[in-house]
Scaffold this motif. Sequence first.
Motif, mmCIF file in Angstrom:
data_model
loop_
_atom_site.group_PDB
_atom_site.id
_atom_site.type_symbol
_atom_site.label_atom_id
_atom_site.label_comp_id
_atom_site.label_asym_id
_atom_site.label_seq_id
_atom_site.Cartn_x
_atom_site.Cartn_y
_atom_site.Cartn_z
ATOM 1 N N CYS A 32 9.755 6.079 8.232
ATOM 2 C CA CYS A 32 8.419 5.535 7.959
ATOM 3 C C CYS A 32 7.398 6.032 8.964
ATOM 4 O O CYS A 32 6.243 6.334 8.609
ATOM 5 N N VAL A 33 7.804 6.123 10.225
ATOM 6 C CA VAL A 33 6.882 6.611 11.259
ATOM 7 C C VAL A 33 6.404 8.017 10.918
ATOM 8 O O VAL A 33 5.195 8.306 10.925
ATOM 9 N N TRP A 34 7.342 8.908 10.607
ATOM 10 C CA TRP A 34 6.952 10.304 10.371
ATOM 11 C C TRP A 34 6.187 10.468 9.068
ATOM 12 O O TRP A 34 5.287 11.312 8.970
ATOM 13 N N LEU A 35 6.507 9.655 8.062
ATOM 14 C CA LEU A 35 5.698 9.687 6.841
ATOM 15 C C LEU A 35 4.279 9.187 7.136
ATOM 16 O O LEU A 35 3.296 9.740 6.616
ATOM 17 N N GLY A 36 4.161 8.156 7.967
ATOM 18 C CA GLY A 36 2.847 7.664 8.354
ATOM 19 C C GLY A 36 2.063 8.689 9.150
ATOM 20 O O GLY A 36 0.848 8.845 8.962
ATOM 21 N N PHE A 138 1.843 2.901 5.344
ATOM 22 C CA PHE A 138 1.089 3.191 4.128
ATOM 23 C C PHE A 138 -0.049 2.186 3.924
ATOM 24 O O PHE A 138 -0.340 1.791 2.797
ATOM 25 N N SER A 139 -0.687 1.806 5.009
ATOM 26 C CA SER A 139 -1.860 0.932 4.920
ATOM 27 C C SER A 139 -3.108 1.789 4.780
ATOM 28 O O SER A 139 -3.404 2.622 5.652
ATOM 29 N N ASP A 140 -3.853 1.598 3.708
ATOM 30 C CA ASP A 140 -5.072 2.381 3.487
ATOM 31 C C ASP A 140 -6.048 2.204 4.643
ATOM 32 O O ASP A 140 -6.649 3.172 5.121
ATOM 33 N N ASP A 141 -6.223 0.969 5.116
ATOM 34 C CA ASP A 141 -7.163 0.726 6.211
ATOM 35 C C ASP A 141 -6.702 1.411 7.500
ATOM 36 O O ASP A 141 -7.515 2.022 8.205
ATOM 37 N N LEU A 285 -5.803 -5.970 5.313
ATOM 38 C CA LEU A 285 -4.399 -5.847 4.918
ATOM 39 C C LEU A 285 -4.212 -5.129 3.588
ATOM 40 O O LEU A 285 -3.154 -4.535 3.346
ATOM 41 N N ASN A 286 -5.174 -5.193 2.675
ATOM 42 C CA ASN A 286 -5.109 -4.525 1.374
ATOM 43 C C ASN A 286 -3.835 -4.877 0.599
ATOM 44 O O ASN A 286 -3.133 -4.012 0.084
ATOM 45 N N LEU A 287 -3.565 -6.176 0.499
ATOM 46 C CA LEU A 287 -2.401 -6.651 -0.247
ATOM 47 C C LEU A 287 -2.788 -7.301 -1.567
ATOM 48 O O LEU A 287 -1.910 -7.782 -2.295
ATOM 49 N N VAL A 288 -4.081 -7.291 -1.895
ATOM 50 C CA VAL A 288 -4.579 -8.007 -3.076
ATOM 51 C C VAL A 288 -5.226 -7.015 -4.046
ATOM 52 O O VAL A 288 -6.300 -6.487 -3.766
ATOM 53 N N PRO A 289 -4.593 -6.736 -5.175
ATOM 54 C CA PRO A 289 -5.211 -5.854 -6.174
ATOM 55 C C PRO A 289 -6.343 -6.572 -6.905
ATOM 56 O O PRO A 289 -6.622 -7.745 -6.665
ATOM 57 N N ARG A 290 -6.975 -5.871 -7.807
ATOM 58 C CA ARG A 290 -8.118 -6.450 -8.521
ATOM 59 C C ARG A 290 -7.689 -7.537 -9.504
ATOM 60 O O ARG A 290 -8.461 -8.438 -9.800
ATOM 61 N N TYR A 382 1.405 -2.062 -4.811
ATOM 62 C CA TYR A 382 -0.039 -1.796 -4.811
ATOM 63 C C TYR A 382 -0.525 -1.129 -3.530
ATOM 64 O O TYR A 382 -1.203 -0.093 -3.591
ATOM 65 N N PRO A 383 -0.241 -1.665 -2.314
ATOM 66 C CA PRO A 383 -0.777 -1.019 -1.112
ATOM 67 C C PRO A 383 -0.286 0.406 -0.904
ATOM 68 O O PRO A 383 -1.050 1.271 -0.468
ATOM 69 N N VAL A 384 0.989 0.676 -1.229
ATOM 70 C CA VAL A 384 1.511 2.032 -1.038
ATOM 71 C C VAL A 384 0.858 3.010 -2.012
ATOM 72 O O VAL A 384 0.386 4.088 -1.620
#
Length: 412
Positions: A32-36, A138-141, A285-290, A382-384
């Motif tokens: 996960c670190v290297w993908l980030g 994989f956090s957009d923010d 956090l971007n955990l809530v979709p529309r 959703y966040p990923v």
Amino acid sequence: MPISDALTRQVDLVPFSRRLAAFVLRRPLWTCVWLGVALRVWVYLHARSYWMDEASLLGNLKGKAPFDFTGHLASDQLAPPGFLAAERALIGLLGESPYVARLIPMICGVAALFLFRRFAGRLLEPTAAVVAMVLFAFSDDLVYYSNELKPYSTDLALGLAVTLLSLSELRDPPDRRRLWAIAALAVASPWLSFPSAFVVAGCGLTLLIDRLRDGRKADAARLAAIALAWGFSLMLAYRTSSRMLAPATSMYVFWNFAFPPFPPTSPADLAKTMGILLETFVTPLNLVPRVLPYAFALFAATLGVSGALWLARKDPAALAILLVPAALALVAATTRRYPFHGRLILWLAPAFLALIAQGAARVRWSRGAAWLALVLVLLMAYPVVDALYQAAPPHVREFNPHGDLRRNRFMD
């Protein structure tokens, strides 16, 4: 072997695939670190154009002496003096391209990945650590603000460093070098990050109470000495920063929506406070979709509470190290000193994501593997996907009126 034969020889990818799969299974956190890292570097290499806030801050960096803090910053901007000095020195040496101006945020964003791996591995159960690492990588923010000319990823990395050292000081054997590192980081932090005041104060208060409760008066005295040095540094940094903010600033007017009314005296006040708290699950956090925003916010909040209860049983002092800084920031917001919203509380993302991930992992023990799989899909899909979509060029961000990366769900 002739060159032509070597170039036309069929490559067997099976051994490579097996080694890669073995690495992922043995070291999921490092994967996960290297993908980030790859995702952040990918966005950094796009060198997108500066947006309004970045361009405004850039105007206060070009042609300025690194330690010139005597005048007001133009365009209603403000940043920690140390961040300004480092950016001015870098831009003065290498120019004002996005690659140069965003290098410090990028370094801090990448460093935060490595710090969070240690944080999650130390604090959480193995499954929860992997879930938290996926959400963090994989956090957009977190990806976006690793690539913006603002100090938000500096807040993130510095907050994680202070938290990690505090967790080590809490339970590891005494180490004089670690205590000196805590002292140095605490004294330097006010010059590099404004919200570090909440992290240092929250972690320091928790450590001090823990030492006094255990009767370790000498350790408590050393922590008190560090607190005095930090307080003096904080006062100097605050006065220096205040001189750079124009008296007629509209900053507090702009952020008025992010100050919870206290005490709440009407249903509208309660609704505003609840909206501010719920909006945390949207940004940063971007955990809530529309779709079904209240359902997803309640879902994430329930997991977070479950994770907090688990940690409270295991190590209540560690939970305090995570949550007391957030409580202090919320108190500051009620007194209109610091807005509790979005990019200004990006530094809270590690604690919140860790608790939510731990709550998700506990589902396996209470409901079984099938329920855990469902929870993970609802939590991470959703966040990923959104982070990968936002990173794909060409993509123009449409900021909302508050300067957020997406529309608010629970407030105007």
